[in-house]
Motif scaffolding. Structure first.
Motif, PDB file in Angstrom:
ATOM      1  N   ASP A  15      34.842  52.567 142.656  1.00 41.53           N
ATOM      2  CA  ASP A  15      36.059  51.806 142.809  1.00 41.53           C
ATOM      3  C   ASP A  15      36.060  50.486 142.159  1.00 41.53           C
ATOM      4  OD1 ASP A  15      36.860  53.704 144.486  1.00 41.53           O
ATOM      5  OD2 ASP A  15      35.996  52.666 146.438  1.00 41.53           O
ATOM      6  N   ALA A  16      34.959  49.823 142.086  1.00 40.44           N
ATOM      7  CA  ALA A  16      34.773  48.372 141.185  1.00 40.44           C
ATOM      8  C   ALA A  16      35.162  48.669 139.728  1.00 40.44           C
ATOM      9  CB  ALA A  16      33.599  47.811 141.700  1.00 40.44           C
ATOM     10  N   PHE A  17      34.526  49.447 139.046  1.00 37.78           N
ATOM     11  CA  PHE A  17      34.220  49.600 137.679  1.00 37.78           C
ATOM     12  C   PHE A  17      35.128  50.724 137.040  1.00 37.78           C
ATOM     13  CE2 PHE A  17      30.565  47.311 139.382  1.00 37.78           C
ATOM     14  CZ  PHE A  17      30.923  46.005 139.004  1.00 37.78           C
ATOM     15  N   GLY A  18      35.416  51.602 137.885  1.00 38.81           N
ATOM     16  CA  GLY A  18      36.036  52.822 137.380  1.00 38.81           C
ATOM     17  C   GLY A  18      35.209  54.211 137.254  1.00 38.81           C
ATOM     18  N   GLY A  19      36.053  55.241 137.367  1.00 43.31           N
ATOM     19  CA  GLY A  19      35.212  56.628 137.652  1.00 43.31           C
ATOM     20  C   GLY A  19      34.613  56.993 136.286  1.00 43.31           C
ATOM     21  N   VAL A  20      34.858  56.486 135.138  1.00 42.78           N
ATOM     22  CA  VAL A  20      34.343  56.585 133.849  1.00 42.78           C
ATOM     23  C   VAL A  20      32.999  56.033 133.630  1.00 42.78           C
ATOM     24  CG1 VAL A  20      34.472  56.307 131.415  1.00 42.78           C
ATOM     25  CG2 VAL A  20      36.516  57.116 132.542  1.00 42.78           C
ATOM     26  N   VAL A  21      32.986  54.730 134.432  1.00 41.21           N
ATOM     27  CA  VAL A  21      31.801  54.110 134.551  1.00 41.21           C
ATOM     28  C   VAL A  21      30.581  54.838 135.425  1.00 41.21           C
ATOM     29  CG1 VAL A  21      30.711  51.964 135.158  1.00 41.21           C
ATOM     30  CG2 VAL A  21      32.704  51.877 133.922  1.00 41.21           C
ATOM     31  N   TRP A  22      31.080  55.271 136.438  1.00 46.91           N
ATOM     32  CA  TRP A  22      30.283  55.995 137.537  1.00 46.91           C
ATOM     33  C   TRP A  22      29.756  57.357 136.674  1.00 46.91           C
ATOM     34  CZ3 TRP A  22      26.713  56.580 140.766  1.00 46.91           C
ATOM     35  CH2 TRP A  22      26.336  57.713 141.360  1.00 46.91           C
ATOM     36  N   HIS A  23      30.602  57.838 135.876  1.00 46.73           N
ATOM     37  CA  HIS A  23      29.889  59.052 135.253  1.00 46.73           C
ATOM     38  C   HIS A  23      29.032  58.525 134.328  1.00 46.73           C
ATOM     39  CE1 HIS A  23      30.226  61.857 131.596  1.00 46.73           C
ATOM     40  NE2 HIS A  23      30.362  62.607 132.583  1.00 46.73           N
ATOM     41  N   ASP A  24      29.088  57.546 133.335  1.00 48.24           N
ATOM     42  CA  ASP A  24      28.214  57.145 132.890  1.00 48.24           C
ATOM     43  C   ASP A  24      26.837  56.926 133.288  1.00 48.24           C
ATOM     44  OD1 ASP A  24      30.049  57.580 130.704  1.00 48.24           O
ATOM     45  OD2 ASP A  24      30.441  55.398 130.575  1.00 48.24           O
ATOM     46  N   VAL A  25      26.933  56.184 134.476  1.00 52.83           N
ATOM     47  CA  VAL A  25      25.892  55.778 135.262  1.00 52.83           C
ATOM     48  C   VAL A  25      24.940  57.024 135.890  1.00 52.83           C
ATOM     49  CG1 VAL A  25      25.027  54.514 137.816  1.00 52.83           C
ATOM     50  CG2 VAL A  25      26.752  53.545 136.078  1.00 52.83           C
ATOM     51  N   ALA A  26      25.973  57.807 136.332  1.00 53.65           N
ATOM     52  CA  ALA A  26      25.433  59.132 136.867  1.00 53.65           C
ATOM     53  C   ALA A  26      24.758  59.931 135.992  1.00 53.65           C
ATOM     54  CB  ALA A  26      26.435  60.062 137.647  1.00 53.65           C
ATOM     55  N   GLN A  27      25.232  59.985 134.666  1.00 55.08           N
ATOM     56  CA  GLN A  27      24.468  60.613 133.378  1.00 55.08           C
ATOM     57  C   GLN A  27      23.191  59.992 133.023  1.00 55.08           C
ATOM     58  OE1 GLN A  27      25.000  63.647 131.807  1.00 55.08           O
ATOM     59  NE2 GLN A  27      26.937  64.031 132.257  1.00 55.08           N
ATOM     60  N   HIS A  28      23.141  58.723 132.995  1.00 54.42           N
ATOM     61  CA  HIS A  28      22.074  57.940 132.364  1.00 54.42           C
ATOM     62  C   HIS A  28      21.226  57.849 133.297  1.00 54.42           C
ATOM     63  CE1 HIS A  28      19.934  54.183 131.387  1.00 54.42           C
ATOM     64  NE2 HIS A  28      20.319  54.458 130.141  1.00 54.42           N
ATOM     65  N   SER A  29      21.336  57.799 134.650  1.00 55.50           N
ATOM     66  CA  SER A  29      20.193  57.908 135.786  1.00 55.50           C
ATOM     67  C   SER A  29      19.674  59.414 136.092  1.00 55.50           C
ATOM     68  CB  SER A  29      21.095  57.322 136.891  1.00 55.50           C
ATOM     69  OG  SER A  29      21.974  58.079 137.682  1.00 55.50           O
ATOM     70  N   GLY A  30      20.444  60.417 135.611  1.00 54.84           N
ATOM     71  CA  GLY A  30      19.860  61.657 135.797  1.00 54.84           C
ATOM     72  C   GLY A  30      20.743  62.425 137.154  1.00 54.84           C
ATOM     73  N   ILE A  31      21.397  61.692 137.948  1.00 61.31           N
ATOM     74  CA  ILE A  31      22.065  62.229 139.143  1.00 61.31           C
ATOM     75  C   ILE A  31      22.732  63.305 138.628  1.00 61.31           C
ATOM     76  CG2 ILE A  31      23.595  61.609 140.822  1.00 61.31           C
ATOM     77  CD1 ILE A  31      20.953  60.309 141.136  1.00 61.31           C
ATOM     78  N   THR A  32      23.598  63.133 137.568  1.00 61.44           N
ATOM     79  CA  THR A  32      24.397  64.278 137.584  1.00 61.44           C
ATOM     80  C   THR A  32      23.600  65.787 137.374  1.00 61.44           C
ATOM     81  OG1 THR A  32      26.103  63.092 136.388  1.00 61.44           O
ATOM     82  CG2 THR A  32      26.277  65.401 135.748  1.00 61.44           C
ATOM     83  N   GLN A  33      22.538  65.535 136.446  1.00 57.94           N
ATOM     84  CA  GLN A  33      21.737  66.799 136.145  1.00 57.94           C
ATOM     85  C   GLN A  33      20.983  67.365 137.394  1.00 57.94           C
ATOM     86  OE1 GLN A  33      22.017  63.848 134.842  1.00 57.94           O
ATOM     87  NE2 GLN A  33      21.239  63.910 132.411  1.00 57.94           N
ATOM     88  N   LEU A  34      20.711  66.476 138.520  1.00 56.75           N
ATOM     89  CA  LEU A  34      20.180  66.510 139.570  1.00 56.75           C
ATOM     90  C   LEU A  34      20.866  67.181 140.828  1.00 56.75           C
ATOM     91  CD1 LEU A  34      17.254  63.802 140.045  1.00 56.75           C
ATOM     92  CD2 LEU A  34      16.767  66.256 139.432  1.00 56.75           C
TER      93      LEU A  34
END
Length: 209
Positions: A15-34
């Motif tokens: 909400d604060a930084f945009g869905g694209v930013v969350w996508h990047d954070v999720a990828q960088h942190s490994g959340i997307t893969q898990l």
């Protein structure tokens, strides 16, 4: 960490930084893969290391100081319409910001009525002088004290109070179950409990139109 906390962190970043930013954070942190593209589920529990990975990724990608980012998360938890249930839970603590402060000792019990397995830090409020308080947060995850500063700042504005807040330090301390936690000290000075009108709050939820 309870899924409600993780989902709130995910919503804050999106909400604060945009869905694209969350996508990047999720990828960088490994959340997307898990966990897949949808991220956290609100009613599940996750290892604390996953929460920490998301925070670290957000700090790196957003180039924001960790403490500042966590305080903004706390403000979001009260001010964003998506988080209205939490705002209502906290506002039930009293009719003024000072009343709310005195109710913090009971917050853990009230939160368990809503979510029995939600583990919150122990919050102890003590008087440090006229209109001056010290809040001790014991057993919380790393950085919780800064989230609490953001929550208190947003609630002071919500109540219409003029308040000065100071995070006075943090040290590591084990929680009751033996897992690592922290002790945070937060100084609170209430200069004017009715500085402005504040936001409207009704004890009863408005009936659906």
């Amino acid at each position: 960490m309870h899924g409600l906390v993780n989902k709130a962190l995910q919503s804050f970043i999106s909400d604060a930084f945009g869905g694209v930013v969350w996508h990047d954070v999720a990828q960088h942190s490994g959340i997307t893969q898990l966990l897949g593209a949808d991220g956290f589920e609100a009613m599940q529990s996750y290892d604390d290391s996953l929460t920490e990975s998301v925070i670290e990724a957000a700090v790196i990608l957003l180039r924001r100081p960790r403490d500042s980012l966590l305080e903004d998360l706390g403000t979001y938890l009260i001010s964003h319409e998506r988080m209205e249930p939490l705002r209502r839970l906290l506002r039930f603590g009293g009719v003024s910001f000072t009343d709310f402060l005195y109710s913090l000792d009971e917050l853990q019990g009230r939160s368990h009525l809503a979510v029995p397995d939600l583990a919150l830090p122990d919050l102890v409020i003590s008087e440090a002088g006229p209109d001056s308080f010290l809040l001790t947060c014991t057993g919380g995850p790393l950085g919780f004290g800064h989230v609490m500063v953001g929550i208190l700042r947003a609630l002071a504005d919500d109540y219409g109070a003029l308040v000065v807040l100071e995070h006075r330090g943090m040290q590591r301390a084990d929680r009751a179950d033996g897992t690592p936690g922290t002790v945070d000290l937060i100084g609170i000075e209430v200069h004017d409990p009715a500085y402005h009108a504040g936001r409207r709050f009704d004890l009863a939820t408005e009936a659906a139109q």
